[in-house]
Design a protein around this motif. Structure first.
Motif, PDB file in Angstrom:
ATOM      1  N   LYS A 115     142.337 -79.823  24.431  1.00  5.60           N
ATOM      2  CA  LYS A 115     141.511 -80.999  24.197  1.00  5.60           C
ATOM      3  C   LYS A 115     142.116 -82.212  24.909  1.00  5.60           C
ATOM      4  N   ALA A 116     141.252 -83.065  25.447  1.00  2.00           N
ATOM      5  CA  ALA A 116     141.720 -84.281  26.134  1.00  2.00           C
ATOM      6  C   ALA A 116     142.398 -85.213  25.135  1.00  2.00           C
ATOM      7  N   ILE A 117     143.469 -85.853  25.577  1.00  2.00           N
ATOM      8  CA  ILE A 117     144.223 -86.794  24.739  1.00  2.00           C
ATOM      9  C   ILE A 117     144.043 -88.188  25.329  1.00  2.00           C
ATOM     10  N   GLU A 118     143.536 -89.088  24.498  1.00  2.00           N
ATOM     11  CA  GLU A 118     143.343 -90.466  24.930  1.00  2.00           C
ATOM     12  C   GLU A 118     144.396 -91.348  24.268  1.00  2.00           C
ATOM     13  N   LYS A 119     145.081 -92.140  25.062  1.00  2.00           N
ATOM     14  CA  LYS A 119     146.141 -93.022  24.555  1.00  2.00           C
ATOM     15  C   LYS A 119     145.869 -94.453  25.007  1.00  2.00           C
ATOM     16  N   ARG A 120     146.313 -95.388  24.184  1.00  2.00           N
ATOM     17  CA  ARG A 120     146.214 -96.812  24.505  1.00  2.00           C
ATOM     18  C   ARG A 120     147.410 -97.527  23.894  1.00  2.00           C
ATOM     19  N   PHE A 121     147.927 -98.493  24.621  1.00  2.00           N
ATOM     20  CA  PHE A 121     148.991 -99.335  24.091  1.00  2.00           C
ATOM     21  C   PHE A 121     148.895-100.718  24.702  1.00  2.00           C
ATOM     22  N   GLU A 122     149.567-101.662  24.071  1.00  2.00           N
ATOM     23  CA  GLU A 122     149.611-103.033  24.569  1.00  2.00           C
ATOM     24  C   GLU A 122     151.057-103.507  24.607  1.00  2.00           C
ATOM     25  N   LEU A 123     151.348-104.284  25.612  1.00  2.00           N
ATOM     26  CA  LEU A 123     152.654-104.930  25.743  1.00  2.00           C
ATOM     27  C   LEU A 123     152.423-106.432  25.639  1.00  2.00           C
ATOM     28  N   TYR A 124     153.309-107.114  24.925  1.00  2.00           N
ATOM     29  CA  TYR A 124     153.153-108.548  24.688  1.00  2.00           C
ATOM     30  C   TYR A 124     154.335-109.317  25.273  1.00  2.00           C
ATOM     31  N   ARG A 125     154.033-110.458  25.870  1.00  2.00           N
ATOM     32  CA  ARG A 125     155.064-111.358  26.367  1.00  2.00           C
ATOM     33  C   ARG A 125     154.611-112.789  26.110  1.00  2.00           C
ATOM     34  N   ASN A 126     155.555-113.643  25.818  1.00  2.00           N
ATOM     35  CA  ASN A 126     155.296-115.075  25.681  1.00  2.00           C
ATOM     36  C   ASN A 126     155.800-115.773  26.934  1.00  2.00           C
ATOM     37  N   TYR A 127     155.084-116.781  27.362  1.00  2.00           N
ATOM     38  CA  TYR A 127     155.587-117.592  28.469  1.00  2.00           C
ATOM     39  C   TYR A 127     155.139-119.036  28.287  1.00  2.00           C
ATOM     40  N   GLN A 128     155.960-119.929  28.802  1.00  2.00           N
ATOM     41  CA  GLN A 128     155.700-121.357  28.658  1.00  2.00           C
ATOM     42  C   GLN A 128     154.940-121.864  29.871  1.00  2.00           C
ATOM     43  N   ASP A 129     154.074-122.815  29.626  1.00  2.00           N
ATOM     44  CA  ASP A 129     153.285-123.417  30.688  1.00  2.00           C
ATOM     45  C   ASP A 129     153.683-124.875  30.819  1.00  2.00           C
ATOM     46  N   ASP A 130     153.725-125.359  32.037  1.00  2.00           N
ATOM     47  CA  ASP A 130     154.059-126.762  32.283  1.00  2.00           C
ATOM     48  C   ASP A 130     153.099-127.284  33.346  1.00  2.00           C
ATOM     49  N   PRO A 131     152.166-128.131  32.974  1.00  2.00           N
ATOM     50  CA  PRO A 131     151.184-128.637  33.940  1.00  2.00           C
ATOM     51  C   PRO A 131     151.824-129.402  35.104  1.00  2.00           C
ATOM     52  N   ASP A 132     153.027-129.924  34.906  1.00  2.12           N
ATOM     53  CA  ASP A 132     153.701-130.666  35.975  1.00  2.12           C
ATOM     54  C   ASP A 132     154.254-129.740  37.054  1.00  2.12           C
ATOM     55  N   HIS A 133     154.423-128.463  36.731  1.00  6.83           N
ATOM     56  CA  HIS A 133     154.960-127.480  37.682  1.00  6.83           C
ATOM     57  C   HIS A 133     154.009-126.280  37.764  1.00  6.83           C
TER      58      HIS A 133
END
Length: 163
Positions: A115-133
């Motif tokens: 039988k076919a096996i379906e997998k899903r996952f998510e990876l999370y990262r935080n990052y900072q934003d700076d409108p001046d750069h």
């Protein structure tokens, strides 16, 4: 002067070797895939994407033979990746200060006679934003997504080794 006793030195060396070997540290081995996945067909929604190319390299590094479509060969089908961005925090003036990046990957493994096996996952990262750069932050985001894609391809191969 301090005199060195060869017996004490040898005993200390043996004790040190015993302590280091008993701590449980082992080098990580390459992922070993099951025999029915040593040869497989790799397909996907977007075969020119960075994730697809990274996965192809990772599979070749794990000694997987990639073949064109065949009836008695396992198939790995990589679905399109998803990238979502959510605001985590704001500056006092209302501009976004920090984002959370959610990178989703799903794939299907089809093995002959199973039988076919379906997998899903998510990876999370935080990052900072700076409108001046903005230009530097755009490049940082690009590097972050590239790193996540490499981690995702490695994770797919590790998950295949668990099947």
């Amino acid at each position: 002067m301090v005199s060195f006793n060869p017996l004490k030195n040898t005993l200390a060396l043996v004790l040190m070797c015993f302590v280091l070997s008993s701590c449980g540290f082992h080098l990580k081995k390459a992922s070993s895939l099951p025999d029915n996945l040593k040869t497989l067909t790799l397909k996907g929604d977007d075969e020119k994407s960075s994730l697809f190319l990274n996965l192809k390299k990772e599979l070749k590094a794990s000694n997987v033979e990639l073949t064109p479509s065949a009836k008695n060969v396992a198939q790995l089908y990589l679905r399109k990746e998803s990238i979502e961005r959510q605001t985590l925090s704001l500056f006092q003036n209302g501009q976004v200060a920090e984002y959370e990046l959610a990178y989703g990957v799903s794939y299907v493994v089809k093995r002959p006679g199973e039988k076919a096996i379906e997998k899903r996952f998510e990876l999370y990262r935080n990052y900072q934003d700076d409108p001046d750069h903005a230009l530097a932050k755009a490049k940082e985001l690009e590097l972050l997504i590239s790193e996540i894609r490499k981690q995702a391809s490695g994770r797919i191969v590790r998950e295949l080794s668990q099947l």
